[in-house]
Design a protein around this motif. Structure first.
Motif, PDB file in Angstrom:
ATOM      1  N   ASP A  96      28.830   2.767   6.722  1.00  0.00           N
ATOM      2  CA  ASP A  96      28.484   2.612   5.519  1.00  0.00           C
ATOM      3  C   ASP A  96      29.496   1.722   4.810  1.00  0.00           C
ATOM      4  O   ASP A  96      29.089   0.786   3.726  1.00  0.00           O
ATOM      5  N   GLU A  97      30.637   1.795   4.825  1.00  0.00           N
ATOM      6  CA  GLU A  97      31.676   0.902   4.380  1.00  0.00           C
ATOM      7  C   GLU A  97      31.092  -0.525   4.579  1.00  0.00           C
ATOM      8  O   GLU A  97      31.268  -1.582   3.757  1.00  0.00           O
ATOM      9  N   GLU A  98      30.964  -0.916   5.878  1.00  0.00           N
ATOM     10  CA  GLU A  98      30.583  -2.185   6.139  1.00  0.00           C
ATOM     11  C   GLU A  98      29.371  -2.811   5.442  1.00  0.00           C
ATOM     12  O   GLU A  98      29.059  -4.000   5.148  1.00  0.00           O
ATOM     13  N   TYR A  99      28.099  -1.758   5.642  1.00  0.00           N
ATOM     14  CA  TYR A  99      27.008  -2.246   4.863  1.00  0.00           C
ATOM     15  C   TYR A  99      27.267  -2.471   3.386  1.00  0.00           C
ATOM     16  O   TYR A  99      26.494  -3.311   2.587  1.00  0.00           O
ATOM     17  N   ASP A 100      28.229  -1.738   2.688  1.00  0.00           N
ATOM     18  CA  ASP A 100      28.499  -1.932   1.343  1.00  0.00           C
ATOM     19  C   ASP A 100      29.106  -3.386   1.152  1.00  0.00           C
ATOM     20  O   ASP A 100      28.796  -3.842   0.215  1.00  0.00           O
ATOM     21  N   LEU A 101      29.749  -3.976   2.024  1.00  0.00           N
ATOM     22  CA  LEU A 101      30.376  -5.337   1.999  1.00  0.00           C
ATOM     23  C   LEU A 101      29.308  -6.438   2.035  1.00  0.00           C
ATOM     24  O   LEU A 101      29.481  -7.288   1.683  1.00  0.00           O
ATOM     25  N   VAL A 102      28.198  -6.090   2.827  1.00  0.00           N
ATOM     26  CA  VAL A 102      26.798  -6.927   2.807  1.00  0.00           C
ATOM     27  C   VAL A 102      25.747  -6.441   1.820  1.00  0.00           C
ATOM     28  O   VAL A 102      24.574  -6.535   2.206  1.00  0.00           O
ATOM     29  N   ASP A 103      25.886  -5.709   0.823  1.00  0.00           N
ATOM     30  CA  ASP A 103      24.991  -5.278  -0.144  1.00  0.00           C
ATOM     31  C   ASP A 103      24.108  -6.111  -0.789  1.00  0.00           C
ATOM     32  O   ASP A 103      24.291  -6.717  -1.844  1.00  0.00           O
ATOM     33  N   LEU A 104      23.081  -6.645   0.293  1.00  0.00           N
ATOM     34  CA  LEU A 104      22.200  -7.663  -0.482  1.00  0.00           C
ATOM     35  C   LEU A 104      21.338  -7.567  -1.537  1.00  0.00           C
ATOM     36  O   LEU A 104      21.073  -8.602  -2.482  1.00  0.00           O
ATOM     37  N   PRO A 105      21.038  -6.258  -1.854  1.00  0.00           N
ATOM     38  CA  PRO A 105      20.126  -6.073  -2.971  1.00  0.00           C
ATOM     39  C   PRO A 105      20.823  -6.547  -4.273  1.00  0.00           C
ATOM     40  O   PRO A 105      20.122  -7.049  -5.309  1.00  0.00           O
ATOM     41  N   GLN A 106      22.012  -6.280  -4.316  1.00  0.00           N
ATOM     42  CA  GLN A 106      22.714  -7.055  -5.547  1.00  0.00           C
ATOM     43  C   GLN A 106      22.444  -8.523  -5.709  1.00  0.00           C
ATOM     44  O   GLN A 106      22.727  -8.987  -6.983  1.00  0.00           O
ATOM     45  N   TYR A 107      21.998  -9.404  -5.112  1.00  0.00           N
ATOM     46  CA  TYR A 107      21.557 -10.771  -5.264  1.00  0.00           C
ATOM     47  C   TYR A 107      20.150 -10.880  -5.498  1.00  0.00           C
ATOM     48  O   TYR A 107      19.950 -12.232  -5.876  1.00  0.00           O
ATOM     49  N   ILE A 108      19.271  -9.955  -5.393  1.00  0.00           N
ATOM     50  CA  ILE A 108      17.836 -10.160  -5.514  1.00  0.00           C
ATOM     51  C   ILE A 108      17.597 -10.092  -7.263  1.00  0.00           C
ATOM     52  O   ILE A 108      17.827  -9.392  -7.700  1.00  0.00           O
ATOM     53  N   THR A 109      16.935 -11.341  -7.480  1.00  0.00           N
ATOM     54  CA  THR A 109      16.521 -11.416  -8.815  1.00  0.00           C
ATOM     55  C   THR A 109      15.112 -11.759  -8.766  1.00  0.00           C
ATOM     56  O   THR A 109      14.597 -12.260  -7.810  1.00  0.00           O
ATOM     57  N   SER A 110      14.455 -11.984 -10.091  1.00  0.00           N
ATOM     58  CA  SER A 110      13.006 -12.193 -10.011  1.00  0.00           C
ATOM     59  C   SER A 110      13.037 -13.720  -9.636  1.00  0.00           C
ATOM     60  O   SER A 110      11.732 -14.164  -9.183  1.00  0.00           O
ATOM     61  N   GLU A 111      13.856 -14.434  -9.414  1.00  0.00           N
ATOM     62  CA  GLU A 111      13.971 -15.957  -8.856  1.00  0.00           C
ATOM     63  C   GLU A 111      14.206 -16.098  -7.432  1.00  0.00           C
ATOM     64  O   GLU A 111      13.896 -17.069  -6.942  1.00  0.00           O
ATOM     65  N   PHE A 112      14.499 -14.867  -6.946  1.00  0.00           N
ATOM     66  CA  PHE A 112      14.542 -14.866  -5.419  1.00  0.00           C
ATOM     67  C   PHE A 112      13.192 -15.255  -4.731  1.00  0.00           C
ATOM     68  O   PHE A 112      12.141 -15.006  -5.145  1.00  0.00           O
ATOM     69  N   PRO A 113      13.353 -16.291  -3.705  1.00  0.00           N
ATOM     70  CA  PRO A 113      12.073 -16.837  -2.976  1.00  0.00           C
ATOM     71  C   PRO A 113      11.078 -15.565  -2.223  1.00  0.00           C
ATOM     72  O   PRO A 113      12.006 -14.746  -1.713  1.00  0.00           O
ATOM     73  N   PRO A 114      10.162 -15.936  -2.011  1.00  0.00           N
ATOM     74  CA  PRO A 114       9.233 -14.963  -1.002  1.00  0.00           C
ATOM     75  C   PRO A 114       9.909 -14.478   0.200  1.00  0.00           C
ATOM     76  O   PRO A 114      10.622 -15.610   0.626  1.00  0.00           O
ATOM     77  N   ALA A 115       9.961 -13.432   0.935  1.00  0.00           N
ATOM     78  CA  ALA A 115      10.835 -13.181   1.993  1.00  0.00           C
ATOM     79  C   ALA A 115       9.749 -12.418   2.883  1.00  0.00           C
ATOM     80  O   ALA A 115       8.630 -11.590   2.687  1.00  0.00           O
ATOM     81  N   TYR A 116      10.065 -12.657   4.158  1.00  0.00           N
ATOM     82  CA  TYR A 116       9.126 -12.183   5.387  1.00  0.00           C
ATOM     83  C   TYR A 116      10.357 -11.282   6.109  1.00  0.00           C
ATOM     84  O   TYR A 116      11.368 -12.081   6.705  1.00  0.00           O
ATOM     85  N   MET A 117       9.991 -10.084   6.288  1.00  0.00           N
ATOM     86  CA  MET A 117      11.098  -8.982   6.927  1.00  0.00           C
ATOM     87  C   MET A 117      10.408  -8.570   8.185  1.00  0.00           C
ATOM     88  O   MET A 117       9.379  -8.027   7.973  1.00  0.00           O
ATOM     89  N   MET A 118      10.900  -8.858   9.438  1.00  0.00           N
ATOM     90  CA  MET A 118      10.606  -8.386  10.675  1.00  0.00           C
ATOM     91  C   MET A 118      11.655  -7.480  11.541  1.00  0.00           C
ATOM     92  O   MET A 118      12.640  -7.674  11.156  1.00  0.00           O
ATOM     93  N   THR A 119      11.139  -6.319  11.938  1.00  0.00           N
ATOM     94  CA  THR A 119      12.000  -5.462  12.659  1.00  0.00           C
ATOM     95  C   THR A 119      11.165  -4.821  13.650  1.00  0.00           C
ATOM     96  O   THR A 119      10.090  -5.259  14.170  1.00  0.00           O
ATOM     97  N   ALA A 120      12.041  -4.095  14.589  1.00  0.00           N
ATOM     98  CA  ALA A 120      11.258  -3.600  15.759  1.00  0.00           C
ATOM     99  C   ALA A 120      12.171  -2.255  16.130  1.00  0.00           C
ATOM    100  O   ALA A 120      13.189  -1.856  15.442  1.00  0.00           O
ATOM    101  N   PRO A 121      11.471  -1.250  16.791  1.00  0.00           N
ATOM    102  CA  PRO A 121      11.958   0.097  17.039  1.00  0.00           C
ATOM    103  C   PRO A 121      13.782  -0.050  17.618  1.00  0.00           C
ATOM    104  O   PRO A 121      14.378   0.625  17.435  1.00  0.00           O
ATOM    105  N   GLY A 122      13.893  -1.025  18.539  1.00  0.00           N
ATOM    106  CA  GLY A 122      14.962  -1.174  19.038  1.00  0.00           C
ATOM    107  C   GLY A 122      16.284  -1.992  18.383  1.00  0.00           C
ATOM    108  O   GLY A 122      17.451  -2.279  18.653  1.00  0.00           O
ATOM    109  N   ASP A 123      15.611  -2.323  17.033  1.00  0.00           N
ATOM    110  CA  ASP A 123      16.778  -3.008  16.189  1.00  0.00           C
ATOM    111  C   ASP A 123      17.694  -2.463  15.544  1.00  0.00           C
ATOM    112  O   ASP A 123      17.372  -1.271  14.939  1.00  0.00           O
TER     113      ASP A 123
END
Length: 97
Positions: free
Chosen positions: A10-37
């Motif tokens: 949890d401490e490491e994820y807090d260091l890379v807390d991306l949602p704090q950088y999301i604004t309405s000006e953020f570009p469109p995003a495509y997120m992909m994942t997999a069960p083994g990710d």
């Protein structure tokens, strides 16, 4: 390599807390994942941020329990799921132009 990637605490994820950088000006995003990710459960934080800020996005899961795939499965162009994922991603961005 472990010094470049978080191990998942949890401490490491807090260091890379991306949602704090999301604004309405953020570009469109495509997120992909997999069960083994190892990050498969993390996109929901981004989904909430994108939704709250009105950012266009797509979130897709590829693979299955029987074929879990890994974190960067989409880079292995021999995999049919990689081709599908990359085609889906291209289609998403083409739909925006």
């Amino acid at each position: 390599m472990s010094s470049y990637l978080p191990t998942g605490s949890d401490e490491e994820y807090d260091l890379v807390d991306l949602p704090q950088y999301i604004t309405s000006e953020f570009p469109p995003a495509y997120m992909m994942t997999a069960p083994g990710d190892f990050l498969k459960d993390r996109p929901y934080v981004m989904i909430q941020a994108f939704t709250e800020k009105g950012v266009p996005f797509v979130h897709r899961m590829y693979g299955s329990k029987l074929r879990p795939l890994g974190h960067v499965f989409h880079c292995d162009l021999k995999l049919p799921e990689a081709k599908l994922c990359n085609d889906d991603e291209c289609a998403f961005f083409k739909s925006l132009i």
